[in-house]
Design a protein around this motif. Sequence first.
Motif: not given
Length: 390
Positions: A356-369
């Motif tokens: 389970r990968i969950t994103l939040g208010h401070n998630t940016s493209e660099s986190c996904v990368a």
Amino acid sequence: MPVYLDHAATTPMREEVLVAYLEHLRAVGNPSSVHRFGQDVRNVLEAARESLASSIGCNRSEVIFTSGGTESDNLAVKGLYWQRRVEDANRKIIVTAATEHHGVLDPIFWLEQHQGAEVALIPVDRNGVFDLGWLQQFVEQRGQEIALISLMWVNNETGVIANIEKITQIAGLAGIPVHSDAVAAFGHIPVNFAESGLAAMSVTAHKVGGPVGVGALVVGRQVKLVSLTHGGGQERGMRSGTMDAAGASAFALAAQISVSELPARQSKMAALSQQLISGVYGIAPDAVFSRGEALGLAETVHFAFDGCSSDSLIFLLDAAGVSVSAGSACTAGVNRPSHVLLAMGRTEAEANGVLRITLGHNTSESCVAAFLSAFPQAYAAAKKAGLASK
Ligand SMILES: Cc1ncc(COP(=O)(O)O)c(C=O)c1O
């Protein structure tokens, strides 16, 4: 810098919330005291209640502050069950789903074991969607025996969104109160208690950028329930104990920010999760997106990976600097396949190899990368370990 992609477990407190929280923590005074210290704290508490009510779409008198989602779920389930049994001893059935959070499931099974409740589980399909045709039929046949229905608004593992308005419409035909665990929904999709038709709804602060240990049960004005705690009679007599004004005010501020930012955040989340999903398929083409085509939260990306164990994947990714989870943090640490996936008809092996990968208010493209660059090696190693253990 390690990357945090486990926002469904808990999301960081926002700076402005932390500042406000600390300021209110300094204040002394019990909100039930009549002197000025007490009344100053009471004003902070009531301003928080007003603000939270406006974010939730309910009346301020309907907000009962608690210590979080688990307490709210327990208060709703046990409190409504006890109240309905007092009114009519024949109402013993509790309708719920096997995909619910343990905060709901465990009190319900406790009531079954110790208090004569009968549990009816709504069927769930492979994507985690409730069978509302079954619910309609069951309410028509046994409506007079149903004490309550408790079904979550958004599943915290798969992100699947339920049709709450339809559920309350069906329940309304037999006057059955519906509780919903909206912990994963509130602040993530539009939630309006007044329009939902719910009798009670659980929310918690730490999923919207507020502090851990603060939550609320929203209880409709006409709804009665028996309290779990007996004492000073605070919070409409439903939750005795000195109220946490600082926590309530930090919760209200975090909720207000989350709700007001929602439209902009939803499109950002949709774009980031699309990158994530297509990136995962590029590396693991046989990965199974757990909620399939069902409507779900963009920020919750949940996959099953054939032949891998969740523990290996999480460990390897964490070692590479990316923190994700397999599901509910409340049961994590216990090496068991996800009860949610099992309830969706998946095999133990399938339920054992999930992320389970969950994103939040401070998630940016660099986190996904960062995730997509760590994933290929972790996936290959987990797959190899899985094959070796066969
Ligand atoms: C759907 C759901 N319900 C209830 C809870 C429990 O909330 P709390 O941690 O505030 O007790 C959680 C927390 O993970 C959750 O995801």
